[in-house]
Scaffold this motif. Structure first.
Motif, PDB file in Angstrom:
ATOM      1  N   THR A  88      -3.943   9.123  -1.145  1.00 54.21           N
ATOM      2  CA  THR A  88      -4.077   8.024  -0.202  1.00 54.21           C
ATOM      3  C   THR A  88      -5.443   8.015   0.461  1.00 54.21           C
ATOM      4  O   THR A  88      -6.059   6.960   0.627  1.00 54.21           O
ATOM      5  CB  THR A  88      -2.972   8.124   0.864  1.00 54.21           C
ATOM      6  OG1 THR A  88      -1.721   8.119   0.206  1.00 54.21           O
ATOM      7  CG2 THR A  88      -3.038   6.972   1.833  1.00 54.21           C
TER       8      THR A  88
ATOM      9  N   THR B 254      -9.885   0.614   9.293  1.00 56.11           N
ATOM     10  CA  THR B 254      -9.869   1.563   8.183  1.00 56.11           C
ATOM     11  C   THR B 254     -10.395   2.921   8.618  1.00 56.11           C
ATOM     12  O   THR B 254      -9.828   3.958   8.260  1.00 56.11           O
ATOM     13  CB  THR B 254     -10.687   1.009   6.996  1.00 56.11           C
ATOM     14  OG1 THR B 254     -10.249  -0.319   6.713  1.00 56.11           O
ATOM     15  CG2 THR B 254     -10.504   1.856   5.761  1.00 56.11           C
TER      16      THR B 254
ATOM     17  N   MET C 225      -0.970   1.980   0.515  1.00 52.21           N
ATOM     18  CA  MET C 225       0.250   1.985   1.328  1.00 52.21           C
ATOM     19  C   MET C 225       1.472   2.328   0.457  1.00 52.21           C
ATOM     20  O   MET C 225       2.380   3.003   0.908  1.00 52.21           O
ATOM     21  CB  MET C 225       0.443   0.627   1.999  1.00 52.21           C
ATOM     22  CG  MET C 225       1.540   0.597   3.010  1.00 52.21           C
ATOM     23  SD  MET C 225       1.674  -1.001   3.817  1.00 52.21           S
ATOM     24  CE  MET C 225       2.451  -1.950   2.514  1.00 52.21           C
ATOM     25  N   THR C 226       1.469   1.884  -0.785  1.00 51.66           N
ATOM     26  CA  THR C 226       2.591   2.188  -1.674  1.00 51.66           C
ATOM     27  C   THR C 226       2.586   3.654  -2.094  1.00 51.66           C
ATOM     28  O   THR C 226       3.611   4.177  -2.508  1.00 51.66           O
ATOM     29  CB  THR C 226       2.563   1.302  -2.930  1.00 51.66           C
ATOM     30  OG1 THR C 226       1.384   1.566  -3.672  1.00 51.66           O
ATOM     31  CG2 THR C 226       2.613  -0.176  -2.542  1.00 51.66           C
TER      32      THR C 226
ATOM     33  N   ILE D 240      -5.202  -4.003   6.486  1.00 46.13           N
ATOM     34  CA  ILE D 240      -4.893  -4.888   5.359  1.00 46.13           C
ATOM     35  C   ILE D 240      -4.966  -6.349   5.803  1.00 46.13           C
ATOM     36  O   ILE D 240      -5.602  -7.183   5.139  1.00 46.13           O
ATOM     37  CB  ILE D 240      -3.485  -4.568   4.797  1.00 46.13           C
ATOM     38  CG1 ILE D 240      -3.472  -3.191   4.153  1.00 46.13           C
ATOM     39  CG2 ILE D 240      -3.048  -5.633   3.800  1.00 46.13           C
ATOM     40  CD1 ILE D 240      -2.081  -2.663   3.848  1.00 46.13           C
TER      41      ILE D 240
ATOM     42  N   LYS E 170       1.221   3.847  10.401  1.00 46.72           N
ATOM     43  CA  LYS E 170       1.215   2.718   9.455  1.00 46.72           C
ATOM     44  C   LYS E 170       0.745   1.406  10.062  1.00 46.72           C
ATOM     45  O   LYS E 170       0.116   0.607   9.363  1.00 46.72           O
ATOM     46  CB  LYS E 170       2.596   2.548   8.840  1.00 46.72           C
ATOM     47  CG  LYS E 170       2.837   3.504   7.711  1.00 46.72           C
ATOM     48  CD  LYS E 170       3.807   2.910   6.734  1.00 46.72           C
ATOM     49  CE  LYS E 170       3.950   3.910   5.602  1.00 46.72           C
ATOM     50  NZ  LYS E 170       4.303   3.297   4.377  1.00 46.72           N
TER      51      LYS E 170
ATOM     52  N   LEU F  60      -3.565  -2.039   0.325  1.00 48.29           N
ATOM     53  CA  LEU F  60      -2.161  -2.341   0.030  1.00 48.29           C
ATOM     54  C   LEU F  60      -1.608  -1.348  -0.994  1.00 48.29           C
ATOM     55  O   LEU F  60      -0.491  -0.842  -0.851  1.00 48.29           O
ATOM     56  CB  LEU F  60      -2.056  -3.778  -0.485  1.00 48.29           C
ATOM     57  CG  LEU F  60      -0.726  -4.484  -0.427  1.00 48.29           C
ATOM     58  CD1 LEU F  60      -0.180  -4.509   0.984  1.00 48.29           C
ATOM     59  CD2 LEU F  60      -0.869  -5.893  -0.963  1.00 48.29           C
ATOM     60  N   PHE F  61      -2.405  -1.063  -2.013  1.00 53.91           N
ATOM     61  CA  PHE F  61      -2.009  -0.096  -3.033  1.00 53.91           C
ATOM     62  C   PHE F  61      -1.853   1.301  -2.426  1.00 53.91           C
ATOM     63  O   PHE F  61      -0.924   2.037  -2.778  1.00 53.91           O
ATOM     64  CB  PHE F  61      -3.015  -0.084  -4.183  1.00 53.91           C
ATOM     65  CG  PHE F  61      -2.647   0.822  -5.309  1.00 53.91           C
ATOM     66  CD1 PHE F  61      -1.568   0.525  -6.130  1.00 53.91           C
ATOM     67  CD2 PHE F  61      -3.363   1.976  -5.549  1.00 53.91           C
ATOM     68  CE1 PHE F  61      -1.226   1.363  -7.165  1.00 53.91           C
ATOM     69  CE2 PHE F  61      -3.025   2.819  -6.592  1.00 53.91           C
ATOM     70  CZ  PHE F  61      -1.947   2.515  -7.400  1.00 53.91           C
TER      71      PHE F  61
ATOM     72  N   GLY G 186      -8.681  -5.199   0.671  1.00 53.14           N
ATOM     73  CA  GLY G 186      -7.299  -5.383   1.106  1.00 53.14           C
ATOM     74  C   GLY G 186      -6.304  -4.953   0.042  1.00 53.14           C
ATOM     75  O   GLY G 186      -5.274  -4.339   0.341  1.00 53.14           O
ATOM     76  N   GLY G 187      -6.625  -5.255  -1.201  1.00 55.93           N
ATOM     77  CA  GLY G 187      -5.756  -4.843  -2.306  1.00 55.93           C
ATOM     78  C   GLY G 187      -5.687  -3.332  -2.456  1.00 55.93           C
ATOM     79  O   GLY G 187      -4.608  -2.769  -2.692  1.00 55.93           O
TER      80      GLY G 187
ATOM     81  N   PHE H  77      -7.760  -9.182   4.439  1.00 54.96           N
ATOM     82  CA  PHE H  77      -7.370 -10.430   3.777  1.00 54.96           C
ATOM     83  C   PHE H  77      -7.737 -11.653   4.622  1.00 54.96           C
ATOM     84  O   PHE H  77      -8.177 -12.678   4.085  1.00 54.96           O
ATOM     85  CB  PHE H  77      -5.885 -10.433   3.432  1.00 54.96           C
ATOM     86  CG  PHE H  77      -5.532  -9.636   2.206  1.00 54.96           C
ATOM     87  CD1 PHE H  77      -6.092  -9.938   0.979  1.00 54.96           C
ATOM     88  CD2 PHE H  77      -4.646  -8.575   2.284  1.00 54.96           C
ATOM     89  CE1 PHE H  77      -5.778  -9.207  -0.156  1.00 54.96           C
ATOM     90  CE2 PHE H  77      -4.323  -7.837   1.160  1.00 54.96           C
ATOM     91  CZ  PHE H  77      -4.880  -8.142  -0.065  1.00 54.96           C
TER      92      PHE H  77
ATOM     93  N   PHE I  14      -1.580  -1.522   8.395  1.00 54.94           N
ATOM     94  CA  PHE I  14      -1.190  -2.937   8.315  1.00 54.94           C
ATOM     95  C   PHE I  14      -2.278  -3.834   8.914  1.00 54.94           C
ATOM     96  O   PHE I  14      -2.596  -4.893   8.365  1.00 54.94           O
ATOM     97  CB  PHE I  14       0.134  -3.192   9.037  1.00 54.94           C
ATOM     98  CG  PHE I  14       1.329  -2.582   8.375  1.00 54.94           C
ATOM     99  CD1 PHE I  14       1.434  -2.490   7.003  1.00 54.94           C
ATOM    100  CD2 PHE I  14       2.376  -2.094   9.146  1.00 54.94           C
ATOM    101  CE1 PHE I  14       2.538  -1.935   6.392  1.00 54.94           C
ATOM    102  CE2 PHE I  14       3.491  -1.533   8.541  1.00 54.94           C
ATOM    103  CZ  PHE I  14       3.570  -1.451   7.175  1.00 54.94           C
TER     104      PHE I  14
END
Length: 166
Positions: A3, A88, A163-164, A106, A99, A160-161, A156-157, A110, A103
């Motif tokens: 991460t 960031t 975060m998963t 992200i 988290k 987001l990735f 942003g992508g 975007f 958020f």
């Protein structure tokens, strides 16, 4: 990838997006018109005209609403991307386990890209309408704003990735 590596990539992308947008907003090189007797280039703030006797640059008036909107969206994109950098950094080094900070990073990344997209789209549409009978080209500052938008979406992508992966 861990991460933190993904967030470092996102941070670098976001910083690049801010730098690209600064380069995109500041100079008078969004459009260039080159005819036999006249060379002209302009951006969001300044119009420069070059004739045989020399070059003159003047502040551009934002007398039309669409010009005000393009300026506002470009500046908002820059400001929101700056917040994305801050969020960031905050997630990477201070609030590693929070988290909501991710958020916010992200969302601001975007949102900055969307503001720039609106500015670029409105400017291009109006230029195509107003200069339909004139041979013109989009110049480097316009391209840098587009690159800033793409980079913001990529950042942003990546966030987001990441975060998963948590």
């Amino acid at each position: 990838m861990t991460t933190s590596v993904l967030l470092i990539v996102a941070l670098v992308l976001t910083i690049c997006a801010v730098a690209f947008q600064i380069i995109g907003v500041a100079p008078p090189y969004w459009v260039s018109i080159d005819t036999v007797s006249l060379k002209m280039h302009y951006g969001l703030w300044t119009t420069c005209t070059e004739v045989q006797t020399g070059t003159t640059c003047e502040d551009s008036d934002a007398d039309e609403d669409w010009k005000k909107a393009v300026r506002a969206m470009s500046i908002l994109g820059l400001l929101v991307l700056s917040v994305a950098v801050f969020m960031t950094v905050l997630k990477l080094f201070v609030m590693k386990d929070k988290k909501p900070v991710l958020f916010a990073g992200i969302g601001t990344s975007f949102a900055g890209g969307i503001f720039i997209l609106i500015a670029v789209a409105v400017f291009a549409a109006k230029q195509n309408d107003e200069l339909a009978n004139v041979d013109f080209t989009y110049h480097f500052a316009f391209a840098f704003s587009i690159i800033a938008m793409i980079t913001a979406f990529a950042a942003g992508g990546v966030m987001l990735f990441s975060m998963t992966k948590e």
